[in-house]
Design a protein around this motif. Structure first.
Motif, PDB file in Angstrom:
ATOM      1  N   ASN A 213      47.555  32.452  36.950  1.00 14.80           N
ATOM      2  CA  ASN A 213      48.804  32.821  36.257  1.00 14.80           C
ATOM      3  C   ASN A 213      49.822  33.529  37.152  1.00 14.80           C
ATOM      4  OD1 ASN A 213      47.773  31.701  33.961  1.00 14.80           O
ATOM      5  ND2 ASN A 213      47.228  33.650  32.986  1.00 14.80           N
ATOM      6  N   LYS A 214      49.329  34.139  38.244  1.00 13.68           N
ATOM      7  CA  LYS A 214      50.228  34.834  39.186  1.00 13.68           C
ATOM      8  C   LYS A 214      51.225  35.742  38.475  1.00 13.68           C
ATOM      9  CE  LYS A 214      50.330  31.125  42.697  1.00 13.68           C
ATOM     10  NZ  LYS A 214      49.323  31.712  43.606  1.00 13.68           N
TER      11      LYS A 214
ATOM     12  N   GLY B 272      33.757  38.060  30.325  1.00 12.94           N
ATOM     13  CA  GLY B 272      35.027  37.506  29.867  1.00 12.94           C
ATOM     14  C   GLY B 272      36.041  38.624  29.810  1.00 12.94           C
ATOM     15  N   GLY B 273      37.179  38.359  29.151  1.00 15.41           N
ATOM     16  CA  GLY B 273      38.178  39.418  29.180  1.00 15.41           C
ATOM     17  C   GLY B 273      39.228  39.296  28.104  1.00 15.41           C
ATOM     18  N   VAL B 274      40.264  40.085  28.280  1.00 17.97           N
ATOM     19  CA  VAL B 274      41.371  40.153  27.348  1.00 17.97           C
ATOM     20  C   VAL B 274      42.641  39.881  28.137  1.00 17.97           C
ATOM     21  CG1 VAL B 274      42.631  41.691  25.778  1.00 17.97           C
ATOM     22  CG2 VAL B 274      40.145  41.877  25.979  1.00 17.97           C
TER      23      VAL B 274
ATOM     24  N   LYS C 295      48.147  43.576  31.659  1.00 17.09           N
ATOM     25  CA  LYS C 295      48.082  42.195  31.156  1.00 17.09           C
ATOM     26  C   LYS C 295      46.649  41.724  30.962  1.00 17.09           C
ATOM     27  CE  LYS C 295      52.490  40.361  32.444  1.00 17.09           C
ATOM     28  NZ  LYS C 295      53.166  39.084  32.773  1.00 17.09           N
ATOM     29  N   TYR C 296      45.749  42.203  31.836  1.00 18.21           N
ATOM     30  CA  TYR C 296      44.359  41.767  31.790  1.00 18.21           C
ATOM     31  C   TYR C 296      43.420  42.963  31.776  1.00 18.21           C
ATOM     32  CZ  TYR C 296      46.298  37.430  33.757  1.00 18.21           C
ATOM     33  OH  TYR C 296      47.030  36.305  33.989  1.00 18.21           O
ATOM     34  N   VAL C 297      42.364  42.861  30.970  1.00 18.98           N
ATOM     35  CA  VAL C 297      41.200  43.713  31.173  1.00 18.98           C
ATOM     36  C   VAL C 297      40.006  42.773  31.213  1.00 18.98           C
ATOM     37  CG1 VAL C 297      39.761  45.573  30.277  1.00 18.98           C
ATOM     38  CG2 VAL C 297      42.239  45.665  29.936  1.00 18.98           C
ATOM     39  N   LEU C 298      39.288  42.787  32.337  1.00 19.05           N
ATOM     40  CA  LEU C 298      38.161  41.872  32.481  1.00 19.05           C
ATOM     41  C   LEU C 298      36.841  42.632  32.493  1.00 19.05           C
ATOM     42  CD1 LEU C 298      39.468  39.508  35.330  1.00 19.05           C
ATOM     43  CD2 LEU C 298      39.823  39.319  32.867  1.00 19.05           C
ATOM     44  N   GLY C 299      35.861  42.137  31.728  1.00 16.16           N
ATOM     45  CA  GLY C 299      34.500  42.658  31.787  1.00 16.16           C
ATOM     46  C   GLY C 299      33.625  41.630  32.479  1.00 16.16           C
ATOM     47  N   SER C 300      32.300  41.812  32.382  1.00 15.67           N
ATOM     48  CA  SER C 300      31.420  40.880  33.100  1.00 15.67           C
ATOM     49  C   SER C 300      31.273  39.540  32.371  1.00 15.67           C
ATOM     50  CB  SER C 300      30.050  41.527  33.313  1.00 15.67           C
ATOM     51  OG  SER C 300      29.539  41.963  32.070  1.00 15.67           O
TER      52      SER C 300
ATOM     53  N   ILE D 139      38.526  33.969  29.837  1.00 17.73           N
ATOM     54  CA  ILE D 139      39.485  34.725  30.657  1.00 17.73           C
ATOM     55  C   ILE D 139      38.725  35.434  31.775  1.00 17.73           C
ATOM     56  CG2 ILE D 139      41.153  36.627  30.674  1.00 17.73           C
ATOM     57  CD1 ILE D 139      41.643  35.813  27.667  1.00 17.73           C
ATOM     58  N   THR D 140      38.961  34.986  32.988  1.00 15.45           N
ATOM     59  CA  THR D 140      38.225  35.521  34.134  1.00 15.45           C
ATOM     60  C   THR D 140      39.215  35.852  35.251  1.00 15.45           C
ATOM     61  OG1 THR D 140      37.970  33.385  35.219  1.00 15.45           O
ATOM     62  CG2 THR D 140      36.285  33.984  33.582  1.00 15.45           C
ATOM     63  N   PHE D 141      38.656  36.249  36.391  1.00 19.38           N
ATOM     64  CA  PHE D 141      39.495  36.572  37.537  1.00 19.38           C
ATOM     65  C   PHE D 141      40.326  35.351  37.980  1.00 19.38           C
ATOM     66  CE2 PHE D 141      40.001  37.038  42.216  1.00 19.38           C
ATOM     67  CZ  PHE D 141      40.876  38.114  42.185  1.00 19.38           C
ATOM     68  N   ASP D 142      39.752  34.159  37.807  1.00 14.22           N
ATOM     69  CA  ASP D 142      40.501  32.944  38.160  1.00 14.22           C
ATOM     70  C   ASP D 142      41.766  32.801  37.330  1.00 14.22           C
ATOM     71  OD1 ASP D 142      38.843  32.074  40.216  1.00 14.22           O
ATOM     72  OD2 ASP D 142      37.440  31.159  38.797  1.00 14.22           O
TER      73      ASP D 142
END
Lengths: 348, 348
Positions: A84-85, A43-45, A36-41, A76-79
């Motif tokens: 979204n859980k 931002g993300g997808v 569902k997520y790919v995060l870089g430093s 889009i970050t870790f938060d």
């Protein structure tokens, strides 16, 4: 299995490639991986239906993933993941910071607190805070996979937790760093001094530009410390280890040993002497009748001695981003199968 | 964990001793072992509150356990276990019968059908009927622990299932029989011919009075077959293996090899050639640069090659009843932890 990937460097990319290539095997295990997520430093997808990873994998690696069409964003970050859980597991692959463990430590801790399984390739948080993280995982009934932190493909943690279940581990000994093992072998084979062998290793991408952590023994010490704390239920720090590297070894020393069928190997060693733990990292002389003598090149080895299951020696640990990613996938499959990464710590 | 022990020979006794000695470790794992049944060939012992094993262990081994005071009886049999439905796990340790697998096969099958986990030290039922037994275990949502059947303390099955999870195993190679490995080493060391080395091994209790299964290669073949069928998802039989033993090796052959730093090792080997499985057992010549060269005495080794996790070599497997019992305890702990003994077989 709904997945968030944090950190999209070489291993991250290899991991995404692997879950594409291993689709059939994962299906057989009953696993349907939904990234569902790919995060870089920066931002993300995010795609709540699951990112089309077969398309995503082709996005140029020199661009920031937050520029990925439609679903990439700086916001889009870790938060977002926590808010979204909507994931079962976080794969944490951010760069290692041995001083603070951040940002990985924070990601791991908060994921576990939110009831999300974590697999990490990041040594620093495990080195600095394993006991605490383990406790948080236990309280939240989730798993913390750390197989990648102590030799990648080498199943050193598994060996101690699973293969020696029920036995007391009395000592740990290992060649845990492939770079130094390669350099020592190269000095012997090509009859060259240390600086030249290092340069060769750097040229081949085996040694890093700044090789200090490897050649001064700190990488070995870090892995030995994790193994000792996790498997022998200790709470040691890096200061408790007597660490020596390989930089002062001369070709003449190696040639002298070679005549007697002996070699230098950089060995990490934990023993119990009169009830006290002793940990050392340094070059040791190994004879041709020793199992460690033939562990060459980038290979690694760990040897445990135990009370009831005898000695156990595990040799392997192919180097590179694919085996590292495959060791993360191994943890993912084993967590899905229901395996608990615990050793002798009451959880009921 | 409520336990029925079937078969009370050397390993059975060592297992009971071990759960007494490992009480604290088991407590830490959250395991409270309650042995309700111990069954021998002529009857058994049953206490629905749990047998006082610290007292029971001192019962003379030359007497039949059905004579054990108060709770021993000829009428306590495996049927009693099934009728009472009051155990979680059956530890099956009856003698091996490679022709029929009985009586162990029947005990294992019916235990699994009744929703009871099984751990077995008995090669025959696994050799003859693993696929079927595995399927029954799956249908009844219980586990079948077979770690003891392929090298005892050597974690060969674990290595293939857990440590190579997600990787394809391309080949299996191993020194899987400690007796023949000891005999070959002894011929070399003491400069004696095969019959003399065999006698020495028999005197030390390393070789059996009838050594055929070991020295003709059948024990190695059995273990190789179990590993191949379980880990490579095959359905081979012992007839598919080309088996040679060590009985025709001469001291002069060994001395000749020794001059070139080479040794004979009895090796079991499964490879895939042009998409076809090939299995062999026989003496092979191994050079001093091979990891297998230094696996000596009663030690054992298994080596896997895989696609994504590289090569994995596992050396160990202390011989004797204590390590065998400890390998059963290892399976028990891992089953309690929730681990599923599966590899790439969809179970959802």
């Amino acid at each position: 299995m709904r997945i968030a990937i944090i950190g999209y460097g070489g291993v991250g990319r290899a991991f995404v490639r692997l879950i594409i290539d291993k689709k059939d095997e994962l299906y057989k295990e009953g696993i349907n991986p939904i990234v569902k997520y790919v995060l870089g430093s920066k931002g993300g997808v995010y795609d709540k239906e699951g990112i089309d990873i077969e398309k995503f994998i082709d996005f140029p690696s020199n661009k920031s993933i937050c520029e990925y069409p439609e679903i990439g964003s700086k916001s889009i970050t870790f938060d977002t993941v926590l808010k979204n859980k909507d994931v079962d597991i976080v794969i944490e692959m951010t760069p290692t910071n041995l001083e603070t463990g951040e940002p990985g430590l924070n990601y791991i801790r908060r994921s576990l607190e939110n009831g999300i399984h974590v697999i990490t390739s990041n040594k620093a948080p495990i080195l600095l805070a394993y006991k605490k993280l383990y406790q948080i995982a236990l309280e939240n009934k989730v798993q913390l996979g750390i197989g990648c932190t102590t030799g990648g493909a080498l199943p050193s943690i598994n060996g101690g937790i699973i293969d020696l279940a029920g036995a007391n581990i009395n000592s740990i000994e290992g060649i845990l760093n492939g770079t130094t093992n390669y350099i020592l072998e190269e000095m012997d084979r090509s009859k060259i001094e240390y600086p030249e062998a290092l340069k060769k290793a750097q040229k081949l991408g085996i040694a890093e530009t700044n090789p200090t952590l490897d050649v001064e023994g700190w990488d070995t010490a870090t892995k030995l410390l994790i193994l000792t704390n996790v498997l022998m239920n200790e709470n040691k720090t890096i200061e408790d280890i007597d660490v020596k590297g390989i930089t002062s070894i001369k070709l003449s020393d190696i040639e002298e040993l070679s005549k007697k069928d002996k070699k230098y190997k950089l060995i990490g060693r934990t023993t119990i002497l009169a009830g006290k733990i002793k940990m050392t990292v340094g070059p040791e002389i190994v004879g041709s009748d020793n199992l460690l003598y033939n562990v060459n090149g980038k290979d690694k080895v760990v040897k445990y001695t135990s009370d009831t299951l005898g000695d156990l020696t595990i040799i392997g640990g192919a180097s590179g981003v694919i085996p590292a990613a495959a060791s993360i996938l191994r943890d993912l499959i084993n967590i899905h199968r229901g395996y608990k990464y615990i050793r002798g710590i009451r959880d009921e």
